[in-house]
Scaffold this motif. Sequence first.
Motif, PDB file in Angstrom:
ATOM      1  N   PRO A 192      -6.292  -2.377   9.098  1.00 33.04           N
ATOM      2  CA  PRO A 192      -6.003  -3.238   7.949  1.00 33.04           C
ATOM      3  C   PRO A 192      -4.841  -4.181   8.250  1.00 33.04           C
ATOM      4  O   PRO A 192      -3.865  -3.790   8.872  1.00 33.04           O
ATOM      5  CB  PRO A 192      -5.636  -2.245   6.839  1.00 33.04           C
ATOM      6  N   CYS A 245      -4.409   6.158  -0.032  1.00 28.48           N
ATOM      7  CA  CYS A 245      -4.727   6.271   1.387  1.00 28.48           C
ATOM      8  C   CYS A 245      -4.956   7.742   1.715  1.00 28.48           C
ATOM      9  O   CYS A 245      -4.081   8.567   1.481  1.00 28.48           O
ATOM     10  CB  CYS A 245      -3.564   5.727   2.202  1.00 28.48           C
ATOM     11  N   PRO A 246      -6.129   8.107   2.220  1.00 32.24           N
ATOM     12  CA  PRO A 246      -6.371   9.519   2.504  1.00 32.24           C
ATOM     13  C   PRO A 246      -5.458  10.064   3.590  1.00 32.24           C
ATOM     14  O   PRO A 246      -5.161  11.260   3.605  1.00 32.24           O
ATOM     15  CB  PRO A 246      -7.839   9.562   2.924  1.00 32.24           C
ATOM     16  N   ALA A 247      -5.017   9.201   4.502  1.00 31.12           N
ATOM     17  CA  ALA A 247      -4.120   9.684   5.552  1.00 31.12           C
ATOM     18  C   ALA A 247      -2.664   9.627   5.110  1.00 31.12           C
ATOM     19  O   ALA A 247      -1.793  10.020   5.869  1.00 31.12           O
ATOM     20  CB  ALA A 247      -4.306   8.856   6.816  1.00 31.12           C
ATOM     21  N   GLU A 261      -0.481   7.239   4.820  1.00 28.65           N
ATOM     22  CA  GLU A 261       0.353   6.656   5.845  1.00 28.65           C
ATOM     23  C   GLU A 261       0.901   5.305   5.449  1.00 28.65           C
ATOM     24  O   GLU A 261       1.447   4.609   6.277  1.00 28.65           O
ATOM     25  CB  GLU A 261      -0.440   6.557   7.129  1.00 28.65           C
ATOM     26  N   TYR A 271       3.290   0.236   6.633  1.00 26.26           N
ATOM     27  CA  TYR A 271       2.027   0.753   7.143  1.00 26.26           C
ATOM     28  C   TYR A 271       2.306   1.310   8.525  1.00 26.26           C
ATOM     29  O   TYR A 271       2.730   0.586   9.416  1.00 26.26           O
ATOM     30  CB  TYR A 271       1.000  -0.375   7.186  1.00 26.26           C
ATOM     31  N   TYR A 310      -8.977   4.066   9.464  1.00 30.61           N
ATOM     32  CA  TYR A 310      -9.758   2.824   9.372  1.00 30.61           C
ATOM     33  C   TYR A 310     -10.915   2.974   8.390  1.00 30.61           C
ATOM     34  O   TYR A 310     -12.017   2.527   8.646  1.00 30.61           O
ATOM     35  CB  TYR A 310     -10.231   2.388  10.766  1.00 30.61           C
ATOM     36  N   GLY A 356     -10.899   1.856   5.289  1.00 27.02           N
ATOM     37  CA  GLY A 356     -11.066   0.664   4.477  1.00 27.02           C
ATOM     38  C   GLY A 356     -10.870   0.885   3.000  1.00 27.02           C
ATOM     39  O   GLY A 356     -11.138  -0.004   2.199  1.00 27.02           O
ATOM     40  N   ARG A 357     -10.395   2.056   2.623  1.00 28.64           N
ATOM     41  CA  ARG A 357     -10.224   2.302   1.201  1.00 28.64           C
ATOM     42  C   ARG A 357      -9.131   1.402   0.608  1.00 28.64           C
ATOM     43  O   ARG A 357      -9.265   0.904  -0.499  1.00 28.64           O
ATOM     44  CB  ARG A 357      -9.850   3.766   0.988  1.00 28.64           C
ATOM     45  N   CYS A 358      -8.068   1.201   1.379  1.00 28.91           N
ATOM     46  CA  CYS A 358      -6.975   0.365   0.871  1.00 28.91           C
ATOM     47  C   CYS A 358      -7.478  -1.042   0.615  1.00 28.91           C
ATOM     48  O   CYS A 358      -7.137  -1.660  -0.401  1.00 28.91           O
ATOM     49  CB  CYS A 358      -5.826   0.371   1.863  1.00 28.91           C
TER      50      CYS A 358
HETATM   51  S1  SF4 Z   1      -7.812   2.102   6.226  1.00 35.82           S
HETATM   52 FE1  SF4 Z   1      -6.237   1.992   4.614  1.00 35.82          FE
HETATM   53  S2  SF4 Z   1      -6.684   3.685   3.197  1.00 35.82           S
HETATM   54 FE2  SF4 Z   1      -7.830   4.097   5.123  1.00 35.82          FE
HETATM   55  S3  SF4 Z   1      -6.431   5.409   6.314  1.00 35.82           S
HETATM   56 FE3  SF4 Z   1      -6.023   3.292   6.966  1.00 35.82          FE
HETATM   57  S4  SF4 Z   1      -4.319   2.604   5.652  1.00 35.82           S
HETATM   58 FE4  SF4 Z   1      -5.188   4.463   4.701  1.00 35.82          FE
END
Ligand code: SF4
Lengths: 174, 178
Positions: A38, A55-57, A59, A74, A81, A83-85
């Motif tokens: 992202p 963010c599931p991680a 982070e 970030y 990766y 893509g939820r954010c």
């Molecule tokens: S893509 Fe966005 S929501 Fe998904 S783990 Fe990475 S920073 Fe978090």
Amino acid sequence: MSWWSKLTEALSGLQAGRVTLDYPARPRPLPKRFRGRPIFKAEQCIGCAGCANNCPAREILVFDVCQEVRILKYLGRRCTYCGRCADLCPEKAITMSQTADLATDRIADIQQHLELFMSTCQRCGRCFTEPSPIEQLKLKGYRFDDLGNERWIYRSQAVLGRNDAVDDIPLELD
Amino acid sequence: MLQNLCQKMFRRSLWVYHANSGGCNGCDIEVLNVLTPYYDVERFGIKLVASPRHADVMLCQGPAMRSTAQALRRAYEAMPSPKLVFAVGSCAGGGGLWYDTYSVLGPVETVIPVHYYIPGCPPRPEAILYGVALALGLVDKQVAATRIGHAAFPVPRYHPEDLRPEGGLAIYQRQEKI
Ligand code: SF4
Ligand code: SF4
Ligand code: SF4
């Protein structure tokens, strides 16, 4: 006849050509739906911390320096990766890049550090009652993460000390 | 500097040992994918070996876990010097999604030193190839840490002490110091 089948096999092998990519020398286009890392656009971000809370991680760290300045960090190191954010950002300030070539020798190279201006009410402030310190703890999005050690601040003390955990399963060393 | 050292030390073929200390096997599949004829990492002289005692490079997948940290450390110590460690994937590089659970100690760098990171979950085979090429000095690093902010704070802070009366109007003079 086995020698004949061997011969035809060898001939077809010669005709097959080469499939190996000449990858690092020549760039290879990735599929359209590929999600890279992202990328944050500071000028579009309103600092709502929706990405950080979902963010599931876990982070994306948030730290409120003062009432007007919020730091959004970030880390990149445990991003999946997903893509939820980018999906939930109300301002579409996050785009998933199209590159996979992120290898680096310093993990800090994939960090992004945003300093955001948080506009406060310039007038009487009567419309917004400030939450009490206890209520602030319960509010999602109101966070004081540990930017130096790159982790969320939890209120629970129930964590294992790192060294206890390393040594608690003894292994025989030769 | 690290790259120069790599080119000097590992000018011949690299033998790679592939250690999974608790990942989900996604990265394993991608590392094996890199060895297929399509991506063919063997054209750089890279070969997968079965024992850390034969290897120059360790590809780590998965976080350092309570149950595997000691074994990972032992595997690292068994490799002959000079040795390189690649952290493949977000588990090895940062602990992964479950970095704060009871069984995960964190990224592999809590147990062994890591020289190169290949982020991704799992990284594409191209990304792994790119990391290998980076270590061999064939390509340049493409990422750099970014630090961005709002260029100028859009609203001046309200400072009542900056108001001055002038001919029946209250004039606000913008502060310099924000
Ligand atoms: S893509 Fe966005 S929501 Fe998904 S783990 Fe990475 S920073 Fe978090
Ligand atoms: S969700 Fe979008 S607008 Fe909200 S803090 Fe994240 S990047 Fe900024
Ligand atoms: S980085 Fe992702 S794909 Fe690789 S082992 Fe961890 S969870 Fe699995």
